[in-house]
Structures are given as structure tokens and as C-alpha cells.
Design a protein around this motif. Structure first.
Motif, PDB file in Angstrom:
ATOM      1  N   ASN A 255       0.824  -1.203   0.000  1.00  0.00           N
ATOM      2  CA  ASN A 255       0.000   0.000   0.000  1.00  0.00           C
ATOM      3  C   ASN A 255       0.861   1.257   0.000  1.00  0.00           C
ATOM      4  O   ASN A 255       0.573   2.228  -0.704  1.00  0.00           O
ATOM      5  N   GLU A 259       0.937   4.157  -2.814  1.00  0.00           N
ATOM      6  CA  GLU A 259       0.768   5.566  -2.451  1.00  0.00           C
ATOM      7  C   GLU A 259       1.900   6.416  -3.017  1.00  0.00           C
ATOM      8  O   GLU A 259       1.671   7.531  -3.494  1.00  0.00           O
ATOM      9  N   GLN A 264      -2.843   4.513  -4.985  1.00  0.00           N
ATOM     10  CA  GLN A 264      -3.435   3.851  -3.825  1.00  0.00           C
ATOM     11  C   GLN A 264      -4.890   3.445  -4.058  1.00  0.00           C
ATOM     12  O   GLN A 264      -5.405   2.551  -3.384  1.00  0.00           O
ATOM     13  N   PHE A 267      -5.816  -0.414  -4.615  1.00  0.00           N
ATOM     14  CA  PHE A 267      -5.708  -1.441  -3.580  1.00  0.00           C
ATOM     15  C   PHE A 267      -7.050  -2.143  -3.351  1.00  0.00           C
ATOM     16  O   PHE A 267      -7.116  -3.370  -3.268  1.00  0.00           O
ATOM     17  N   LYS A 268      -8.121  -1.355  -3.269  1.00  0.00           N
ATOM     18  CA  LYS A 268      -9.432  -1.953  -3.039  1.00  0.00           C
ATOM     19  C   LYS A 268      -9.881  -2.772  -4.235  1.00  0.00           C
ATOM     20  O   LYS A 268     -10.560  -3.799  -4.086  1.00  0.00           O
ATOM     21  N   ASP A 274      -9.978  -1.501   1.844  1.00  0.00           N
ATOM     22  CA  ASP A 274      -9.182  -0.281   1.775  1.00  0.00           C
ATOM     23  C   ASP A 274      -7.774  -0.576   2.267  1.00  0.00           C
ATOM     24  O   ASP A 274      -7.571  -1.340   3.231  1.00  0.00           O
ATOM     25  N   GLY A 275      -6.796   0.057   1.639  1.00  0.00           N
ATOM     26  CA  GLY A 275      -5.410  -0.148   2.033  1.00  0.00           C
ATOM     27  C   GLY A 275      -5.058   0.591   3.308  1.00  0.00           C
ATOM     28  O   GLY A 275      -5.547   1.677   3.579  1.00  0.00           O
ATOM     29  N   LYS A 276      -4.186  -0.043   4.112  1.00  0.00           N
ATOM     30  CA  LYS A 276      -3.659   0.586   5.316  1.00  0.00           C
ATOM     31  C   LYS A 276      -2.155   0.408   5.324  1.00  0.00           C
ATOM     32  O   LYS A 276      -1.656  -0.678   5.100  1.00  0.00           O
ATOM     33  N   SER A 277      -1.448   1.491   5.572  1.00  0.00           N
ATOM     34  CA  SER A 277       0.015   1.425   5.537  1.00  0.00           C
ATOM     35  C   SER A 277       0.525   0.723   6.797  1.00  0.00           C
ATOM     36  O   SER A 277       0.517   1.286   7.857  1.00  0.00           O
TER      37      SER A 277
END
Length: 277
Positions: A255, A259, A264, A267-268, A274-277
Motif C-alpha cells: 500500500n 501511495e 493507492q 488497492f481496493k 481499503d489499504g492501510k500502511s
């Protein structure tokens, strides 16, 4: 140790012993890791917290004066699971490569699971390889305006381990002037961007290889040619990985990578979350 894992690895070692007796000359069988068979034997004899790597090797054949490479990757689930295979021969065109790999995939799918099948695949190749070398070459159709547009493909695979396939993914992308990245592991993610005709040619060949699961998850068409491309070249990338075999993707690192390239949003599309770093 899981009994089914033991049975699978023992079956792989037995199959390699037979295969080496059939191809005894130097260079006929090439292992990506020369110590892999010894590593597997020690694991079976003594046990270990660390699983051995997947069995990755190439059988080099000479048929009708043509050299043909058959690359295999056997996961820990083989022979219960299908092997990863890729056939490459310098005398075959891209279209012929696509056909022979696609037909080999169909042949493998018809084989009974649980049975060693490397020799069966090589035997099929001996009987059928001339059909592809002698087949008519397809003339390139006229290019449409759609094919001249820039596009970006997002490819999702159940896994990408086979080193020959990985080299082919990168090499073919560079040959066609595509940019993007390949992230091997489980799952495997590939992004290619460039002219639509070149992306489509790349995808036609890559998807013809044997895969447990591979699909194009998303296609993005160009809106602004000056800002569309997000990468300067095409390369294989790697993050610090997790899991017993060190082959599972780090979602947070991916992710952050997306970004950094202002991608970003995808990612979904790839993972449904949803992406999380």
C-alpha cells in the motif's frame, strides 16, 4: 510434521531421483538451488521449523535440433496440486509460445491429481512440439486507434514463485517497452502500463502459462498522456515478507508503494478492502 506434507515432499524426491536417472547428462536438469534436494531430505529426516523452498528446476531438451526449456515449480502441495510450468524455445514465435503453453495447461488440467506428472508433461511435449513449430504464423492485424492508446493492466495471481516465469514477466515487459512492476509471492501482483496493443500482447502470453489462478483485475485507460505513466521502467520488486516460507506479501508495504506512485486507489480493486500502511 504434517503427514500429507511428508508424503508430498517424499513423492517429489522420488520423482526427481527417477528424472535424474533419465536425464543424467550435465545441464539437462538445472535446479535454481543446487542444494534443494539435500535440504528437502534433511527436512524429512530430522524435521525443522523452517520449510524447505519450493522445488524449482528446468529440464533442457533437444528435439529436432531445437533446444526447448521446460521450467517447473513444485509447491509443497504437489502432486496433490498442479505444477507451475513454462515452456520456452527460441525457435518459436510469441504466438507459438502462447499456443504451446496454453495447450500444455489444458493437458495438465486433465491429469489425475495425486500422481507425479513431470515425465508425462515431457512426454506430451515430445509428441506434440512439432505442431507448434510448423504451424502457420499469424499475420498481425491492422492496428486500431484503441490499440494505440495508453492503458494500465492490474494482474492478480494466486501466487508467483517460479523464477523462470518471473524472468519472462520482466523480460517480455521490457521487450515491449512496458513500465510497471512485478511483486512475486502469495498472492502475486503485476502492473503493466504502455500502449494497449503491447499490454494485450504481454497479457496474452503471460496468461497462457500454467497458473493456479490468474486474472486481470482492473484496466485503466489513459486520460492524460503526459501524466498517465507512473513508472520509469519495469522491474521486480520485493518487500520484507512474512510466513514460514518467507513468501507472503506484506500488504502494508504494498500500500505504501502504491501511495508513493499515486496509485493507492487500486488497492481496493485488487483485494476488496481499503489499504492501510
Amino acid at each position: 510434521m504434517d503427514e500429507k506434507l511428508r508424503e508430498n515432499l517424499q513423492s517429489q524426491l522420488s520423482e526427481m531421483e527417477v528424472l535424474q536417472s533419465m536425464f543424467p547428462n550435465p545441464g539437462e536438469i538445472k535446479f535454481e538451488d543446487n542444494a534443494i534436494l539435500a535440504t528437502m531430505s534433511r527436512f524429512l529426516d530430522y524435521g525443522s521449523l523452517d520449510l524447505p523452498p519450493f522445488l524449482d528446476f528446468t529440464v533442457n531438451l533437444t528435439m529436432d535440433e531445437h533446444k526447448i526449456e521446460v521450467s517447473f515449480n513444485l509447491s509443497h502441495e504437489y502432486p496433490q496440486a498442479e505444477p507451475d510450468i513454462f515452456i520456452r524455445a527460441n525457435h518459436l514465435s510469441r504466438e507459438q509460445h502462447s499456443r504451446i503453453n496454453g495447450d500444455c495447461t489444458k493437458f495438465v488440467c486433465e491429469l489425475e491429481r495425486g500422481e507425479a506428472c513431470v515425465y508425462s508433461i515431457l512426454d506430451w511435449l515430445r509428441e506434440n512440439h512439432t505442431h507448434y513449430a510448423d504451424g502457420p504464423s499469424e499475420s498481425a492485424p491492422p492496428r486500431s486507434q484503441e490499440e494505440e492508446k495508453l492503458t494500465r493492466l492490474w494482474i492478480y495471481s494466486h501466487h508467483i514463485y517460479n523464477k523462470t516465469k518471473r524472468r519472462e514477466i520482466v523480460g517480455l515487459a521490457n521487450e515491449l517497452g512496458l513500465t510497471g512492476f512485478c511483486l512475486p509471492g502469495k498472492p502475486g501482483i503485476v502492473c503493466v502500463e504502455g500502449l494497449a496493443r503491447d499490454c494485450n500482447s504481454w497479457w496474452l502470453i503471460i496468461k497462457s502459462m500454467t497458473w493456479q489462478k490468474i486474472l486481470c483485475k482492473a484496466r485503466e485507460d489513459c486520460v492524460d498522456p503526459e501524466t498517465f505513466r507512473k513508472f520509469e521502467n519495469f522491474e521486480e520488486i520485493a518487500f520484507q515478507t512474512q510466513g514460514n516460507r518467507c513468501n507472503h506479501m506484506d500488504m502494508g508495504e504494498l500500500n505504501r508503494y502504491l501511495e508513493a506512485h499515486n496509485l493507492q486507489h487500486i488497492f481496493k480493486e485488487l483485494f476488496g478492502i481499503d489499504g492501510k500502511s
